[in-house]
Scaffold this active site. Structure first.
Site, PDB file in Angstrom:
ATOM      1  N   ARG A   1      45.636  -3.239 -16.035  1.00 14.97           N
ATOM      2  CA  ARG A   1      46.153  -4.561 -15.714  1.00 14.97           C
ATOM      3  C   ARG A   1      47.172  -4.697 -16.325  1.00 14.97           C
ATOM      4  NH1 ARG A   1      42.663  -9.783 -18.145  1.00 14.97           N
ATOM      5  NH2 ARG A   1      43.579  -8.719 -19.979  1.00 14.97           N
TER       6      ARG A   1
ATOM      7  N   THR B   1      51.813  -9.465 -16.615  1.00 20.33           N
ATOM      8  CA  THR B   1      51.385 -10.587 -15.372  1.00 20.33           C
ATOM      9  C   THR B   1      50.127 -10.519 -15.286  1.00 20.33           C
ATOM     10  OG1 THR B   1      51.409  -8.461 -13.849  1.00 20.33           O
ATOM     11  CG2 THR B   1      53.624  -9.474 -14.280  1.00 20.33           C
TER      12      THR B   1
ATOM     13  N   ASP C   1      38.746  -5.688 -26.079  1.00 21.47           N
ATOM     14  CA  ASP C   1      39.222  -4.698 -25.060  1.00 21.47           C
ATOM     15  C   ASP C   1      37.920  -3.460 -24.800  1.00 21.47           C
ATOM     16  OD1 ASP C   1      40.639  -2.274 -23.705  1.00 21.47           O
ATOM     17  OD2 ASP C   1      42.449  -3.146 -23.863  1.00 21.47           O
TER      18      ASP C   1
ATOM     19  N   ASP D   1      39.151   0.153 -24.866  1.00 22.15           N
ATOM     20  CA  ASP D   1      39.564   0.466 -26.259  1.00 22.15           C
ATOM     21  C   ASP D   1      38.369   0.938 -26.988  1.00 22.15           C
ATOM     22  OD1 ASP D   1      42.116   0.837 -25.354  1.00 22.15           O
ATOM     23  OD2 ASP D   1      42.915  -1.253 -26.667  1.00 22.15           O
TER      24      ASP D   1
HETATM   25  C1  PRP Z   1      40.071  -4.070 -18.278  1.00 24.54           C
HETATM   26  C2  PRP Z   1      38.594  -4.343 -17.951  1.00 24.54           C
HETATM   27  C3  PRP Z   1      38.690  -4.421 -16.683  1.00 24.54           C
HETATM   28  C4  PRP Z   1      39.935  -5.560 -16.431  1.00 24.54           C
HETATM   29  C5  PRP Z   1      39.469  -6.808 -16.347  1.00 24.54           C
HETATM   30  O1  PRP Z   1      40.555  -2.959 -17.835  1.00 24.54           O
HETATM   31  O2  PRP Z   1      37.807  -3.029 -17.912  1.00 24.54           O
HETATM   32  O3  PRP Z   1      38.871  -3.451 -15.435  1.00 24.54           O
HETATM   33  O4  PRP Z   1      40.678  -5.359 -17.487  1.00 24.54           O
HETATM   34  O5  PRP Z   1      40.625  -7.780 -16.176  1.00 24.54           O
HETATM   35  P1  PRP Z   1      40.852  -8.523 -15.064  1.00 24.54           P
HETATM   36  O6  PRP Z   1      39.351  -9.074 -14.646  1.00 24.54           O
HETATM   37  O7  PRP Z   1      41.602  -9.607 -15.549  1.00 24.54           O
HETATM   38  O8  PRP Z   1      41.474  -7.870 -13.988  1.00 24.54           O
HETATM   39  P2  PRP Z   1      42.062  -2.508 -18.496  1.00 24.54           P
HETATM   40  O9  PRP Z   1      42.994  -3.005 -17.304  1.00 24.54           O
HETATM   41  O10 PRP Z   1      42.249  -2.995 -19.690  1.00 24.54           O
HETATM   42  O11 PRP Z   1      41.939  -0.734 -18.088  1.00 24.54           O
HETATM   43  P3  PRP Z   1      41.273   0.152 -19.108  1.00 24.54           P
HETATM   44  O12 PRP Z   1      39.819   0.018 -18.641  1.00 24.54           O
HETATM   45  O13 PRP Z   1      41.856   1.467 -18.718  1.00 24.54           O
HETATM   46  O14 PRP Z   1      41.386  -0.136 -20.573  1.00 24.54           O
HETATM   47  N1  URA Z   2      39.725  -6.639 -20.385  1.00 25.27           N
HETATM   48  C1  URA Z   2      38.950  -6.604 -21.432  1.00 25.27           C
HETATM   49  O1  URA Z   2      38.824  -5.201 -21.752  1.00 25.27           O
HETATM   50  N2  URA Z   2      38.677  -7.466 -22.251  1.00 25.27           N
HETATM   51  C2  URA Z   2      38.923  -8.599 -21.852  1.00 25.27           C
HETATM   52  O2  URA Z   2      38.553  -9.690 -22.585  1.00 25.27           O
HETATM   53  C3  URA Z   2      39.746  -8.983 -20.711  1.00 25.27           C
HETATM   54  C4  URA Z   2      40.203  -7.706 -19.869  1.00 25.27           C
END
Ligand code: PRP
Ligand code: URA
Length: 212
Positions: A107, A111, A204, A207
């Site tokens: 994400r 944006t 997150d 993380d």
């Molecule tokens: C997080 C989560 C989803 C996304 C959800 O991933 O694991 O994939 O955000 O958000 P959305 O519904 O608004 O699209 P992130 O982009 O943080 O990546 P990561 O798992 O690599 O930390």
């Molecule tokens: N991605 C995450 O990991 N947590 C949230 O709350 C939203 C998006």
């Protein structure tokens, strides 16, 4: 027991809700978070796979013949990187012969748009494919819609989405674009904050799983 409305089921089993409460806790360290999240993943995937097809099959017990079943679906696991890996590990243990197609999405923090960085899918998939898109967090729904689109474009009819926590905004987005997709989740939370985080959520997910 699981409560089901149209195309979303919330797994309200006490074991799942107990695990979810622990992983929501900001004091839960990442090693413990991973262990609890893995356990919860098993239950959620188990519940999501409830409608898998079977055919009758005979089996001999030490005492005599019995009638059983064998699973017949072509199961595809589609973990959204990174956080979806925790669900994929659990799903693979439950269904060892599944195929795994990793979907790399991140994400954009400004944006909130999902940006694709990895997807390697075949040109075609068997019509009886059952796809499980795996991502603990359904927030704005941008990542889920992007992942589901990849399989929808290949003509896959049976697509499921499995999450730990879902925001109303993300559910609405997925259901508006893909009304046939079944969502299995541990909870429907209240709303998204100004940074696109689920409230109360669990923070997150990537993380916390990977300790970054
Ligand atoms: C997080 C989560 C989803 C996304 C959800 O991933 O694991 O994939 O955000 O958000 P959305 O519904 O608004 O699209 P992130 O982009 O943080 O990546 P990561 O798992 O690599 O930390
Ligand atoms: N991605 C995450 O990991 N947590 C949230 O709350 C939203 C998006």
């Amino acid at each position: 027991m699981t409560s089901t409305t149209t195309r979303i089921q919330v797994c309200d089993h006490p074991l799942v809700q107990n695990l979810l409460t622990k992983i929501r806790d900001y004091q839960t360290p990442s090693g413990e978070f991973r262990r609890l999240a893995s356990e919860m993943s098993h239950y959620l995937v188990y519940e999501a796979m409830r409608d898998l097809s079977t055919r009758p099959a005979g089996v001999e017990t030490p005492v005599g013949p019995a009638t059983g079943v064998v699973l017949t679906d072509y199961v595809i696991l589609a973990p959204v990187l990174r956080a979806g890996l925790i669900l994929a590990e659990a799903a693979q243990q439950l269904f060892p012969n599944s195929r795994i197609y990793h979907i790399g999405l991140r994400r954009d923090e400004a944006t909130l748009q999902a940006i694709s960085y990895y997807a390697k899918l075949p040109e075609a998939l068997p019509s009886e494919s059952n796809v499980y898109v795996l991502d603990p967090m359904l927030a704005t729904g941008g990542s889920a819609v992007a992942a589901i689109s990849l399989f929808n474009e290949l003509g896959v009819k049976s697509i499921h989405l499995v999450s730990f926590v879902a925001a109303p905004e993300g559910i609405k987005k997925v259901q508006a674009k893909f009304p046939h997709v079944m969502i299995t989740t541990g909870a429907i939370d209240d709303h998204l904050n100004e940074h696109g985080y689920i409230v109360p959520g669990l923070g997150d997910a990537g993380d916390r799983i990977f300790g970054t």
